[in-house]
Design a protein around this motif. Sequence first.
Motif, PDB file in Angstrom:
ATOM      1  N   ILE A 203       1.323  43.464 -21.044  1.00  0.00           N
ATOM      2  CA  ILE A 203       0.719  42.903 -19.831  1.00  0.00           C
ATOM      3  C   ILE A 203       1.755  42.106 -19.048  1.00  0.00           C
ATOM      4  CG2 ILE A 203      -0.960  41.197 -19.003  1.00  0.00           C
ATOM      5  CD1 ILE A 203      -2.747  42.139 -21.407  1.00  0.00           C
ATOM      6  N   ALA A 204       2.532  41.288 -19.744  1.00  0.00           N
ATOM      7  CA  ALA A 204       3.561  40.488 -19.069  1.00  0.00           C
ATOM      8  C   ALA A 204       4.516  41.382 -18.295  1.00  0.00           C
ATOM      9  CB  ALA A 204       4.325  39.652 -20.095  1.00  0.00           C
ATOM     10  N   LYS A 205       4.931  42.497 -18.889  1.00  0.00           N
ATOM     11  CA  LYS A 205       5.860  43.408 -18.217  1.00  0.00           C
ATOM     12  C   LYS A 205       5.206  44.063 -17.000  1.00  0.00           C
ATOM     13  CE  LYS A 205       8.052  44.496 -22.658  1.00  0.00           C
ATOM     14  NZ  LYS A 205       7.028  43.912 -23.532  1.00  0.00           N
ATOM     15  N   TYR A 206       3.934  44.416 -17.132  1.00  0.00           N
ATOM     16  CA  TYR A 206       3.267  45.107 -16.027  1.00  0.00           C
ATOM     17  C   TYR A 206       2.907  44.178 -14.867  1.00  0.00           C
ATOM     18  CZ  TYR A 206       3.040  49.805 -17.898  1.00  0.00           C
ATOM     19  OH  TYR A 206       3.380  51.069 -18.328  1.00  0.00           O
ATOM     20  N   THR A 207       3.041  42.853 -15.057  1.00  0.00           N
ATOM     21  CA  THR A 207       2.875  41.977 -13.888  1.00  0.00           C
ATOM     22  C   THR A 207       3.943  42.289 -12.847  1.00  0.00           C
ATOM     23  OG1 THR A 207       4.252  40.200 -14.825  1.00  0.00           O
ATOM     24  CG2 THR A 207       1.870  40.085 -15.233  1.00  0.00           C
ATOM     25  N   LEU A 208       5.121  42.705 -13.295  1.00  0.00           N
ATOM     26  CA  LEU A 208       6.189  43.069 -12.360  1.00  0.00           C
ATOM     27  C   LEU A 208       5.771  44.251 -11.497  1.00  0.00           C
ATOM     28  CD1 LEU A 208       9.248  42.752 -14.780  1.00  0.00           C
ATOM     29  CD2 LEU A 208       8.503  41.102 -13.044  1.00  0.00           C
ATOM     30  N   ALA A 209       5.151  45.246 -12.121  1.00  0.00           N
ATOM     31  CA  ALA A 209       4.668  46.406 -11.365  1.00  0.00           C
ATOM     32  C   ALA A 209       3.575  45.994 -10.391  1.00  0.00           C
ATOM     33  CB  ALA A 209       4.147  47.475 -12.327  1.00  0.00           C
ATOM     34  N   SER A 210       2.723  45.050 -10.806  1.00  0.00           N
ATOM     35  CA  SER A 210       1.655  44.571  -9.930  1.00  0.00           C
ATOM     36  C   SER A 210       2.239  43.907  -8.685  1.00  0.00           C
ATOM     37  CB  SER A 210       0.749  43.588 -10.675  1.00  0.00           C
ATOM     38  OG  SER A 210      -0.257  43.069  -9.829  1.00  0.00           O
ATOM     39  N   HIS A 211       3.308  43.114  -8.850  1.00  0.00           N
ATOM     40  CA  HIS A 211       3.922  42.448  -7.693  1.00  0.00           C
ATOM     41  C   HIS A 211       4.502  43.479  -6.714  1.00  0.00           C
ATOM     42  CE1 HIS A 211       3.148  38.689  -9.520  1.00  0.00           C
ATOM     43  NE2 HIS A 211       4.126  38.722 -10.399  1.00  0.00           N
ATOM     44  N   LEU A 212       5.161  44.501  -7.227  1.00  0.00           N
ATOM     45  CA  LEU A 212       5.690  45.533  -6.342  1.00  0.00           C
ATOM     46  C   LEU A 212       4.561  46.306  -5.661  1.00  0.00           C
ATOM     47  CD1 LEU A 212       8.712  47.090  -8.299  1.00  0.00           C
ATOM     48  CD2 LEU A 212       8.718  45.300  -6.553  1.00  0.00           C
ATOM     49  N   PHE A 213       3.532  46.605  -6.415  1.00  0.00           N
ATOM     50  CA  PHE A 213       2.374  47.353  -5.913  1.00  0.00           C
ATOM     51  C   PHE A 213       1.775  46.659  -4.691  1.00  0.00           C
ATOM     52  CE2 PHE A 213      -2.075  48.625  -5.931  1.00  0.00           C
ATOM     53  CZ  PHE A 213      -2.096  49.936  -6.368  1.00  0.00           C
ATOM     54  N   TRP A 214       1.448  45.379  -4.847  1.00  0.00           N
ATOM     55  CA  TRP A 214       0.770  44.667  -3.758  1.00  0.00           C
ATOM     56  C   TRP A 214       1.748  44.170  -2.702  1.00  0.00           C
ATOM     57  CZ3 TRP A 214      -3.914  45.963  -3.222  1.00  0.00           C
ATOM     58  CH2 TRP A 214      -4.675  46.327  -4.335  1.00  0.00           C
ATOM     59  N   GLY A 215       3.015  44.025  -3.065  1.00  0.00           N
ATOM     60  CA  GLY A 215       4.008  43.703  -2.054  1.00  0.00           C
ATOM     61  C   GLY A 215       4.156  44.846  -1.066  1.00  0.00           C
ATOM     62  N   LEU A 216       4.290  46.060  -1.576  1.00  0.00           N
ATOM     63  CA  LEU A 216       4.394  47.226  -0.702  1.00  0.00           C
ATOM     64  C   LEU A 216       3.098  47.451   0.064  1.00  0.00           C
ATOM     65  CD1 LEU A 216       6.379  49.612  -3.072  1.00  0.00           C
ATOM     66  CD2 LEU A 216       7.179  48.652  -0.895  1.00  0.00           C
ATOM     67  N   TRP A 217       1.970  47.251  -0.602  1.00  0.00           N
ATOM     68  CA  TRP A 217       0.666  47.342   0.085  1.00  0.00           C
ATOM     69  C   TRP A 217       0.624  46.384   1.262  1.00  0.00           C
ATOM     70  CZ3 TRP A 217      -2.858  43.340   0.663  1.00  0.00           C
ATOM     71  CH2 TRP A 217      -4.129  43.678   1.167  1.00  0.00           C
ATOM     72  N   GLY A 218       1.120  45.163   1.072  1.00  0.00           N
ATOM     73  CA  GLY A 218       1.099  44.166   2.133  1.00  0.00           C
ATOM     74  C   GLY A 218       1.926  44.580   3.328  1.00  0.00           C
ATOM     75  N   ILE A 219       3.103  45.154   3.071  1.00  0.00           N
ATOM     76  CA  ILE A 219       3.957  45.586   4.174  1.00  0.00           C
ATOM     77  C   ILE A 219       3.295  46.714   4.964  1.00  0.00           C
ATOM     78  CG2 ILE A 219       6.133  46.721   4.738  1.00  0.00           C
ATOM     79  CD1 ILE A 219       7.420  45.184   2.478  1.00  0.00           C
ATOM     80  N   VAL A 220       2.815  47.726   4.260  1.00  0.00           N
ATOM     81  CA  VAL A 220       2.170  48.852   4.941  1.00  0.00           C
ATOM     82  C   VAL A 220       0.918  48.388   5.680  1.00  0.00           C
ATOM     83  CG1 VAL A 220       0.998  51.059   4.598  1.00  0.00           C
ATOM     84  CG2 VAL A 220       3.084  50.558   3.313  1.00  0.00           C
ATOM     85  N   SER A 221       0.109  47.560   5.026  1.00  0.00           N
ATOM     86  CA  SER A 221      -1.134  47.085   5.639  1.00  0.00           C
ATOM     87  C   SER A 221      -0.848  46.254   6.874  1.00  0.00           C
ATOM     88  CB  SER A 221      -1.941  46.259   4.637  1.00  0.00           C
ATOM     89  OG  SER A 221      -2.319  47.041   3.525  1.00  0.00           O
ATOM     90  N   GLY A 222       0.240  45.480   6.867  1.00  0.00           N
ATOM     91  CA  GLY A 222       0.588  44.673   8.022  1.00  0.00           C
ATOM     92  C   GLY A 222       0.863  45.509   9.257  1.00  0.00           C
TER      93      GLY A 222
END
Length: 259
Positions: A203-222
Amino acid sequence: MSRHGQGPRLLGRFPQGRVEEFINARTLSAPDLRDQEISALVARKLREFHELDMPGPKDVSLWQRLRRWLEEARGRCSADEVREFHLETLGDEIAELEKALSGVDQRVVFCHNDLQYGNIMIYEETRQVTLIDYEYASFNPVAFDIANHFCEMAADYHTATPHVMDFTKYPDMDEQRRFVNTYLSSSGENPSDTEVETLLGSIAKYTLASHLFWGLWGIVSGHVNKNIDFEYREYARQRFEQYWQTKPRILLKACDLTS
């Protein structure tokens, strides 16, 4: 999902939409996720969700989606934005992360992928919870779904600054361990300490994937959601910053454990 008895029943369809059952329940709030009873209910419900036999290829969708969103972000952003968000190097980050996580718990299930409090409802009388809003649901590792849920504990979308994340609210090890214990034991088995610790590490490792996931989502959504009052760029900036800040510690720890 409706046929599996999850979320609202599907009552009908028409060319531009569908008719769903009204759920006479309360949507959770940010503080609810810290309530031990409610958190245990969510853990059990998530295990039930993960056990669903859903149709389609059982392949991990995370990495393909990250690359697709990165390509879209690069296409929509100006040269300044590309530099600002390090989009030119994120492809290498995704590849490195995929390689680093390929050796951890890869039990692939049908995941919700957006388990924030606004997508969880509770029936006050029966104390049952139901998950709603499946736009991002797909097959992914169990650890990614739980990691994403833990990250969402740093959010409160009902403040004057809904885009601001407070990562000091990320659940501590006691909270994480309670959730994982409940999740694993809800199938009727007693998980060993090794099983619990292994999943916590993943789970700790996959938090990194979560940050990239929603970071990219934020850019596209913006760039796409011009009429929605939400600071997508700032939200993306926070998720990327958390990725860069925590990556060395998390991946170094992973290397130490495997060496």
